[in-house]
Design a protein around this motif. Structure first.
Motif, PDB file in Angstrom:
ATOM      1  N   ILE A  36       0.825  -1.207   0.000  1.00 39.08           N
ATOM      2  CA  ILE A  36       0.000   0.000   0.000  1.00 39.08           C
ATOM      3  C   ILE A  36       0.863   1.262   0.000  1.00 39.08           C
ATOM      4  CG2 ILE A  36      -1.624   1.366   1.381  1.00 39.08           C
ATOM      5  CD1 ILE A  36      -2.900  -1.215   2.319  1.00 39.08           C
ATOM      6  N   LEU A  37       1.899   1.289   0.833  1.00 40.76           N
ATOM      7  CA  LEU A  37       2.741   2.479   0.960  1.00 40.76           C
ATOM      8  C   LEU A  37       3.424   2.812  -0.354  1.00 40.76           C
ATOM      9  CD1 LEU A  37       3.865   4.627   2.900  1.00 40.76           C
ATOM     10  CD2 LEU A  37       5.744   3.057   3.401  1.00 40.76           C
ATOM     11  N   ALA A  38       4.027   1.805  -0.987  1.00 42.08           N
ATOM     12  CA  ALA A  38       4.738   2.033  -2.248  1.00 42.08           C
ATOM     13  C   ALA A  38       3.781   2.469  -3.350  1.00 42.08           C
ATOM     14  CB  ALA A  38       5.472   0.761  -2.662  1.00 42.08           C
ATOM     15  N   ASN A  39       2.603   1.854  -3.427  1.00 40.87           N
ATOM     16  CA  ASN A  39       1.621   2.233  -4.437  1.00 40.87           C
ATOM     17  C   ASN A  39       1.143   3.668  -4.233  1.00 40.87           C
ATOM     18  OD1 ASN A  39       0.275   0.029  -6.403  1.00 40.87           O
ATOM     19  ND2 ASN A  39       1.178  -0.997  -4.636  1.00 40.87           N
ATOM     20  N   ASN A  40       0.966   4.057  -2.982  1.00 36.71           N
ATOM     21  CA  ASN A  40       0.518   5.417  -2.676  1.00 36.71           C
ATOM     22  C   ASN A  40       1.575   6.461  -3.018  1.00 36.71           C
ATOM     23  OD1 ASN A  40      -2.126   5.653  -1.789  1.00 36.71           O
ATOM     24  ND2 ASN A  40      -1.660   4.979   0.280  1.00 36.71           N
ATOM     25  N   ASP A  41       2.829   6.130  -2.753  1.00 36.71           N
ATOM     26  CA  ASP A  41       3.911   7.105  -2.900  1.00 36.71           C
ATOM     27  C   ASP A  41       4.430   7.230  -4.332  1.00 36.71           C
ATOM     28  OD1 ASP A  41       3.704   7.561  -0.219  1.00 36.71           O
ATOM     29  OD2 ASP A  41       5.546   6.509   0.349  1.00 36.71           O
ATOM     30  N   TYR A  42       4.281   6.181  -5.143  1.00 37.76           N
ATOM     31  CA  TYR A  42       4.860   6.188  -6.492  1.00 37.76           C
ATOM     32  C   TYR A  42       3.819   5.771  -7.541  1.00 37.76           C
ATOM     33  CZ  TYR A  42       9.044   6.278  -3.615  1.00 37.76           C
ATOM     34  OH  TYR A  42       9.987   6.613  -2.682  1.00 37.76           O
ATOM     35  N   PRO A  43       2.671   6.476  -7.608  1.00 44.03           N
ATOM     36  CA  PRO A  43       1.602   6.055  -8.523  1.00 44.03           C
ATOM     37  C   PRO A  43       2.011   6.059  -9.993  1.00 44.03           C
ATOM     38  CG  PRO A  43       1.166   8.256  -7.654  1.00 44.03           C
ATOM     39  CD  PRO A  43       2.299   7.692  -6.866  1.00 44.03           C
ATOM     40  N   TYR A  44       2.777   7.060 -10.406  1.00 48.16           N
ATOM     41  CA  TYR A  44       3.146   7.134 -11.825  1.00 48.16           C
ATOM     42  C   TYR A  44       4.020   5.957 -12.238  1.00 48.16           C
ATOM     43  CZ  TYR A  44       4.916   8.769 -16.288  1.00 48.16           C
ATOM     44  OH  TYR A  44       5.247   8.857 -17.613  1.00 48.16           O
ATOM     45  N   PHE A  91      13.695 -17.117   5.166  1.00 47.62           N
ATOM     46  CA  PHE A  91      14.078 -15.807   5.685  1.00 47.62           C
ATOM     47  C   PHE A  91      15.290 -15.917   6.616  1.00 47.62           C
ATOM     48  CE2 PHE A  91      13.866 -12.837   9.248  1.00 47.62           C
ATOM     49  CZ  PHE A  91      13.798 -11.602   8.615  1.00 47.62           C
ATOM     50  N   LEU A  92      15.258 -16.888   7.517  1.00 48.00           N
ATOM     51  CA  LEU A  92      16.358 -17.057   8.464  1.00 48.00           C
ATOM     52  C   LEU A  92      17.663 -17.406   7.756  1.00 48.00           C
ATOM     53  CD1 LEU A  92      14.557 -19.062  11.303  1.00 48.00           C
ATOM     54  CD2 LEU A  92      15.246 -16.650  11.343  1.00 48.00           C
ATOM     55  N   GLN A  93      17.566 -18.159   6.688  1.00 49.81           N
ATOM     56  CA  GLN A  93      18.760 -18.580   5.960  1.00 49.81           C
ATOM     57  C   GLN A  93      19.335 -17.472   5.084  1.00 49.81           C
ATOM     58  OE1 GLN A  93      17.304 -22.003   3.823  1.00 49.81           O
ATOM     59  NE2 GLN A  93      17.376 -23.352   5.606  1.00 49.81           N
ATOM     60  N   ASN A  94      18.512 -16.467   4.767  1.00 47.76           N
ATOM     61  CA  ASN A  94      18.933 -15.464   3.791  1.00 47.76           C
ATOM     62  C   ASN A  94      18.876 -14.027   4.287  1.00 47.76           C
ATOM     63  OD1 ASN A  94      19.159 -16.997   0.961  1.00 47.76           O
ATOM     64  ND2 ASN A  94      17.441 -17.870   2.107  1.00 47.76           N
ATOM     65  N   GLN A  95      18.606 -13.823   5.575  1.00 50.51           N
ATOM     66  CA  GLN A  95      18.372 -12.460   6.054  1.00 50.51           C
ATOM     67  C   GLN A  95      19.577 -11.544   5.915  1.00 50.51           C
ATOM     68  OE1 GLN A  95      17.820 -12.209  10.377  1.00 50.51           O
ATOM     69  NE2 GLN A  95      18.293 -14.376  10.501  1.00 50.51           N
ATOM     70  N   GLU A  96      20.772 -12.104   5.905  1.00 56.39           N
ATOM     71  CA  GLU A  96      21.969 -11.270   5.788  1.00 56.39           C
ATOM     72  C   GLU A  96      22.079 -10.620   4.410  1.00 56.39           C
ATOM     73  OE1 GLU A  96      23.878 -10.508   8.313  1.00 56.39           O
ATOM     74  OE2 GLU A  96      22.617 -11.785   9.577  1.00 56.39           O
ATOM     75  N   SER A  97      21.397 -11.189   3.410  1.00 54.47           N
ATOM     76  CA  SER A  97      21.515 -10.675   2.044  1.00 54.47           C
ATOM     77  C   SER A  97      20.466  -9.635   1.704  1.00 54.47           C
ATOM     78  CB  SER A  97      21.402 -11.836   1.037  1.00 54.47           C
ATOM     79  OG  SER A  97      20.115 -12.421   1.088  1.00 54.47           O
ATOM     80  N   PHE A  98      19.524  -9.353   2.625  1.00 49.63           N
ATOM     81  CA  PHE A  98      18.454  -8.414   2.322  1.00 49.63           C
ATOM     82  C   PHE A  98      19.002  -6.991   2.232  1.00 49.63           C
ATOM     83  CE2 PHE A  98      15.582 -11.526   4.752  1.00 49.63           C
ATOM     84  CZ  PHE A  98      15.416 -12.283   3.595  1.00 49.63           C
ATOM     85  N   LYS A  99      18.511  -6.285   1.249  1.00 48.28           N
ATOM     86  CA  LYS A  99      18.922  -4.902   1.061  1.00 48.28           C
ATOM     87  C   LYS A  99      17.682  -4.019   1.014  1.00 48.28           C
ATOM     88  CE  LYS A  99      23.012  -6.111  -1.698  1.00 48.28           C
ATOM     89  NZ  LYS A  99      23.668  -5.972  -3.011  1.00 48.28           N
ATOM     90  N   GLU A 100      17.854  -2.771   1.400  1.00 43.72           N
ATOM     91  CA  GLU A 100      16.763  -1.816   1.285  1.00 43.72           C
ATOM     92  C   GLU A 100      16.495  -1.562  -0.190  1.00 43.72           C
ATOM     93  OE1 GLU A 100      14.907  -0.284   3.853  1.00 43.72           O
ATOM     94  OE2 GLU A 100      15.866  -1.925   4.933  1.00 43.72           O
ATOM     95  N   VAL A 101      15.229  -1.543  -0.577  1.00 42.77           N
ATOM     96  CA  VAL A 101      14.861  -1.304  -1.957  1.00 42.77           C
ATOM     97  C   VAL A 101      14.678   0.200  -2.155  1.00 42.77           C
ATOM     98  CG1 VAL A 101      13.134  -1.704  -3.751  1.00 42.77           C
ATOM     99  CG2 VAL A 101      13.765  -3.550  -2.178  1.00 42.77           C
ATOM    100  N   LYS A 102      15.424   0.767  -3.099  1.00 43.03           N
ATOM    101  CA  LYS A 102      15.315   2.203  -3.379  1.00 43.03           C
ATOM    102  C   LYS A 102      14.444   2.402  -4.617  1.00 43.03           C
ATOM    103  CE  LYS A 102      19.804   3.405  -1.383  1.00 43.03           C
ATOM    104  NZ  LYS A 102      21.118   4.022  -1.632  1.00 43.03           N
ATOM    105  N   LEU A 103      13.397   3.196  -4.460  1.00 43.61           N
ATOM    106  CA  LEU A 103      12.495   3.460  -5.585  1.00 43.61           C
ATOM    107  C   LEU A 103      12.856   4.763  -6.282  1.00 43.61           C
ATOM    108  CD1 LEU A 103       9.113   2.496  -3.902  1.00 43.61           C
ATOM    109  CD2 LEU A 103      10.398   1.164  -5.543  1.00 43.61           C
TER     110      LEU A 103
END
Length: 316
Positions: free
Chosen positions: A70-78, A304-316
């Motif tokens: 919801i947040l991403a759709n609201n913030d980046y509609p175009y 998730f537990l096996q891969n959490q170290e590889s998670f990165k913040e997604v920049k839009l």
């Protein structure tokens, strides 16, 4: 359909595309093609046309999309409207022009009206207004469904659209700024557990009802649609069962092992009150989901537990 038919999976690195790739490999398909976004920008019509001309895929599965909650759709509609239109239009038109024998278009249950009767049937499409918080993405996906229907109607080609309900599983997005509700809850409860079982604040009232499909079930449905000629253009893919967001939170909390308080922020939007898919059409064709929600959540948390170290913040 041969096991060595060249199959292009658009978005093969994402949660959905990678699950489809694994399912096809497990089913014995040996000529799979994928391109990363750096190798092929699907928003670029010339690049996509050149790809079809050079690779000549026989089958195309469109699992590529710009997605978010919801947040991403609201913030980046175009971006959610335009980029999804560009991606799918280039793929659908390229597949048509280069005579691809089968095209499977993947969308979302958000294409249906906000207050459509429940459970959602395929014929409810375009009968009322959409949920405002994700209408940009929904409008793009509706255009894709209609483009595939038009090609099917005008040219008799085997273009089919599959509309999955809310998906989750391995390779999901666990970034709290852009993720959907189920992976966001896994992340929140996990982080809170590691922070002394701190309270977890969740959006809304917890009363909306949602249906969730483990992504490997969707991949299985795609393989089924690939191997069988479906008589209609649009099919819902889901479990046919839903759960309240509050019940979902409690189920995830238990699996994660968080022992703190759950707080509901009623100042935040709930979104659509209920969104359950009618899956009778696909069941009548011989396919149904097989993985329970509790098993799917446990498998997702394990990943998730096996891969959490590889998670990165997604920049839009």
């Amino acid at each position: 359909m041969n096991k060595d038919s060249k199959i292009y999976i658009a978005g093969h690195r994402g949660m959905v595309g990678s699950a489809i790739w694994r399912a096809l490999e497990n089913s014995g398909y040996s000529n799979l093609v994928g391109r990363t976004s750096k190798e092929l920008d699907l928003r670029d019509q010339k690049a996509v046309t050149l790809f079809f001309k050079e690779e000549k895929p026989e089958i195309v599965i469109d699992a590529a999309a710009r997605v978010g909650g919801i947040l991403a759709n609201n913030d980046y509609p175009y971006q959610f409207l335009m980029e999804n239109l560009q991606i799918q239009n280039n793929l659908i038109d390229g597949a048509h022009k280069f005579d691809v024998s089968k095209f499977i278009f993947l969308g979302s249950s958000c294409i249906y009206p906000k207050f459509a009767p429940q459970p959602l049937k395929e014929e409810y499409l375009l009968t009322d207004s959409l949920e405002p918080t994700n209408e940009w993405y929904a409008i793009a996906k509706i255009a894709g469904v209609k483009a595939c229907e038009a090609i099917r109607k005008q040219f008799g080609k085997d273009f089919v659209s599959l509309m999955p309900t809310n998906l989750y599983g391995p390779f999901d997005n666990f970034d709290l700024k852009t993720s959907h509700v189920l992976p966001a809850m896994i992340r929140k409860f996990h982080d809170a557990k590691n922070n002394g079982n701190a309270p977890v604040t969740l959006w809304g009232s917890g009363s909306p009802m949602r249906e969730f499909l483990y992504v490997e079930d969707l991949a299985d449905a795609v393989v089924y649609a690939l191997e069988n000629k479906l008589p209609e253009n649009l099919y819902n893919i889901g479990t046919g069962r839903d759960i309240t967001i509050k019940e979902l939170a409690e189920a995830i909390q238990k699996i994660v092992g968080h022992e703190g308080e759950i707080q509901w922020d009623s100042t935040k939007p709930d979104g659509t009150p209920r969104k359950l898919m009618n899956v009778d059409k696909m069941r009548d064709q011989g396919w149904k989901a097989s993985i329970s929600l509790s098993d799917g959540i446990a498998l997702t948390y394990e990943w998730f537990l096996q891969n959490q170290e590889s998670f990165k913040e997604v920049k839009l």
